[in-house]
Design an enzyme around this catalytic site. Structure first.
Site, short mmCIF file in Angstrom:
data_model
loop_
_atom_site.label_atom_id
_atom_site.label_comp_id
_atom_site.label_asym_id
_atom_site.label_seq_id
_atom_site.Cartn_x
_atom_site.Cartn_y
_atom_site.Cartn_z
N SER A 58 86.10 6.75 -4.73
CA SER A 58 85.18 6.67 -5.45
C SER A 58 84.40 7.99 -5.26
O SER A 58 84.82 9.07 -5.09
CB SER A 58 84.48 5.53 -5.37
OG SER A 58 83.22 5.35 -6.39
N ASP A 110 88.18 1.98 -15.35
CA ASP A 110 88.38 1.19 -14.39
C ASP A 110 87.30 -0.11 -14.03
O ASP A 110 87.46 -0.81 -12.99
CB ASP A 110 88.95 1.72 -13.13
CG ASP A 110 87.60 2.44 -12.54
OD1 ASP A 110 86.49 2.24 -13.02
OD2 ASP A 110 87.65 3.10 -11.24
N HIS A 123 88.09 -0.95 -9.94
CA HIS A 123 87.49 0.11 -9.25
C HIS A 123 87.27 0.15 -7.85
O HIS A 123 87.80 0.81 -6.97
CB HIS A 123 86.05 0.34 -9.79
CG HIS A 123 85.34 1.79 -9.11
ND1 HIS A 123 85.94 3.01 -9.46
CD2 HIS A 123 84.42 1.92 -8.30
CE1 HIS A 123 85.34 3.97 -8.73
NE2 HIS A 123 84.39 3.42 -7.89
#
Length: 596
Positions: free
Chosen positions: A204, A503, A554
């Site tokens: 991320s 996602d 995610h």
């Protein structure tokens, strides 16, 4: 009770059986239902071990935003009860938010001017692999990857997790904690000890702003290369990094709405009971102030906020690269408004300028103008969100730390032998844009009083906040229109949030456009690093709380079989087996972007 000198004595209660009973109940729960253990532990590692694969390259793991636990090191009297306690992560955080909310907020909030510790408070990132293995007991983050790496002979000698205080801006992360200096030294030490280059796997925001350079963007490693900072020289990445694995990287955008109203999809799509609890213990206004003091998350502000180019990247009021052919409305409108109706004249004052919907460029400017001047200054002195096509200017940007968080204003390192793998999920509805309704006026002493707000250049001290008429109080102007839902249009709108591909957290364009198209251009990839892109389809098992082995959510992707196989193959020297794989239309969407 403290104020009125009350005392409360509890009767003697025998709690000795509580732990025994809890263990008995826990052991009776089927393994598949446990959040922490659902049968995937060690399986990928065992399969790799059976193939004869073993630890080859040292591995560094870089967490994403909010993944690293934070603990208090303050010895000030008001914070001593927290000393060495986790203020973020763990059940202690829940108890503090519930029973000691004001003190917790005071400790967690950074100084809005300096972006550093407020007076008396000192919070630092936890250390070691446990700092981001689990958010709290039963909710894993990196633990499944660590477990599988351990099966193929990884341990603390060749595996390092690089936690950081994700609240800080990139500049302050080095200035206060020396984060990039320490990480550079760790990588150099791993290479020297193991006599092999290092594999970095970052998740991320960690894949876009936390890698060894002061780089604010994937593997750009600009801090480490810069003679004014890390001093590693232009060949440092080529000599030290074997592979970089970007996991669900937020390359082009994620956070903006939180800075305006303290809201996001996850906070507006809760049931009424959950909404009451959230507002009761952690209101929108409190979240808003916290988000604005955490300069680290601003690195995910939407990229390309310059009028000449915005139409080519994110679209306009009629078109966007990722629009469906049968779309009822476009993703190019980042913010849409409910029309002002049934408002008395006083309530409607100050809102004439927001009668039209906004594209990304307009929305970014509008949001900045409605944040405190301290936040605008922080944005301008730490980040840049434009696009640069001139190669000479891109070379100059190598020395400008404000540019390093933006892949469109800086270059990947000149490291032709380094392998670059983008891995992300697809198939879960994702927040792309929002509909807003005007909120009732509220006092907000943090806004600057300026008649005509402007924000053309935050770094040039000409960004100012909006001022409402003198006879009504300053306020945050809008909130997500959670009452508006329309499931019959494309893209659908749910609780004021326009849904699209991604996602579940990051949009598909932000995840993949640079990987499949942007970095094909030498201006942004001078070393012609080969980019491998792997999309993992989101195929959760409904009966498993976090989706099981084939989820690509995610966060939950960190426990997926597909991602664990990729990381272990790269780490054990079998990375050549990894090939690009697509399940979405990202290649078509990215081709529609006018990069040149």
């Amino acid at each position: 009770m403290d104020e009125y000198d009350f005392s409360l004595k509890l009767p003697d209660i025998d709690l000795s059986r509580v732990e025994t009973e809890w263990q008995r109940v826990r052991s009776s729960i089927p393994e598949v239902w446990k959040l922490n253990n659902d049968g995937r532990e060690f399986q990928v590692g065992e399969a790799m071990k059976e193939r004869g694969l073993t630890a080859h390259y040292p591995v560094v793991l870089v967490p994403g935003i909010v993944s690293t636990s934070l603990e208090s090191w303050s010895t000030a009297p008001e914070y001593r009860p927290f000393f060495r306690e986790k203020m973020w992560g763990g059940f202690n955080m829940i108890s503090q938010v519930t029973f000691n909310r004001d003190r917790w907020i005071s400790a967690m909030m950074l100084d809005p001017i300096t972006g550093l510790d407020p007076p008396g408070a000192k919070i630092r990132a936890a250390e070691g692999i446990d700092a981001a293995s689990s958010f709290m007991k039963g909710y894993w983050i990196w633990s499944k990857i660590v477990e599988n790496l351990a099966v193929v002979n990884y341990d603390t000698n060749n595996l390092h997790l690089a936690p950081y205080d994700w609240r800080l801006s990139l500049y302050n992360l080095e200035e206060r904690d020396g984060y990039y200096s320490k990480l550079k030294a760790t990588i150099e030490g791993l290479k020297k000890r193991q006599n092999r280059k290092v594999v970095i796997a970052a998740h991320s925001m960690g894949s876009t702003v936390r890698t060894p350079p002061y780089c604010a963007h994937i593997c750009r490693f600009k801090w480490v290369e810069s003679p004014e900072h890390g001093g590693g020289g232009p060949a440092w990445v080529e000599n030290h990094i074997e592979s970089f694995i970007s996991i669900a990287g937020t390359h082009l955008a994620k956070a903006m709405a939180a800075f305006l109203s303290g809201e996001m999809k996850d906070t507006v799509q809760v049931n009424p009971a959950g909404a009451y609890v959230l507002e009761r213990f952690f209101s929108r206004k409190e979240r808003q102030k916290l988000f604005r003091s955490w300069a680290g998350s601003a690195s995910m502000w939407i990229k390309v906020l310059s009028i000449p180019y915005i139409l080519s990247i994110w679209g306009n009021e009629t078109w966007a690269p990722d629009d469906d052919n049968d779309a009822s409305h476009t993703h190019g409108e980042l913010i849409a408004f409910r029309k002002l109706q049934n408002l008395d004249p006083l309530s409607a004052r100050g809102f004439d300028e927001v009668s039209k919907n906004m594209t990304a460029d307009e929305a970014g400017t509008w949001i900045l103008e409605r944040t405190p001047s301290s936040f605008q200054k922080m944005i301008g002195t730490n980040y840049s969100f434009g696009i640069e096509r001139d190669e000479a200017a891109l070379k100059r940007n190598d020395l400008d730390h404000r540019k390093w968080s933006n892949p469109l204003e800086t270059r990947l390192p000149n490291a032709p032998s380094m392998k670059f793998i983008c891995v992300y999920g697809h198939g879960k509805e994702t927040e792309l844009s929002r509909r807003y309704a005007h909120a009732p006026h509220e006092n907000d002493e943090t806004l600057a009083e300026v008649e005509d707000p402007v924000c053309t250049d935050p770094s040039g001290n000409i960004c100012n906040s909006v001022r409402l008429p003198l006879d009504i109080p300053l306020s945050k102007l809008s909130r997500i229109d959670a009452e508006y839902t329309d499931e019959n249009v494309t893209p659908k709108v749910r609780n004021g949030v326009k849904m699209g591909e991604g996602d579940g957290t990051v949009s598909l364009l932000s995840l993949g456009a640079m990987c499949v198209e942007g970095w094909k251009r030498p201006r942004w990839n001078p070393g012609k690093i080969n980019i491998t892109t792997v999309e993992l389809p989101h195929r959760p098992v409904p009966t498993i709380p976090r989706g099981g082995a084939n989820t690509s959510d995610h966060v939950d992707i960190l426990g997926s079989t597909g991602l664990n196989e990729i990381i272990l193959k790269v780490a054990t020297g079998a990375g050549d087996e990894i090939e690009s794989s697509f399940v979405s239309n990202i290649q078509e969407y990215a081709r529609r972007v006018q990069w040149d």
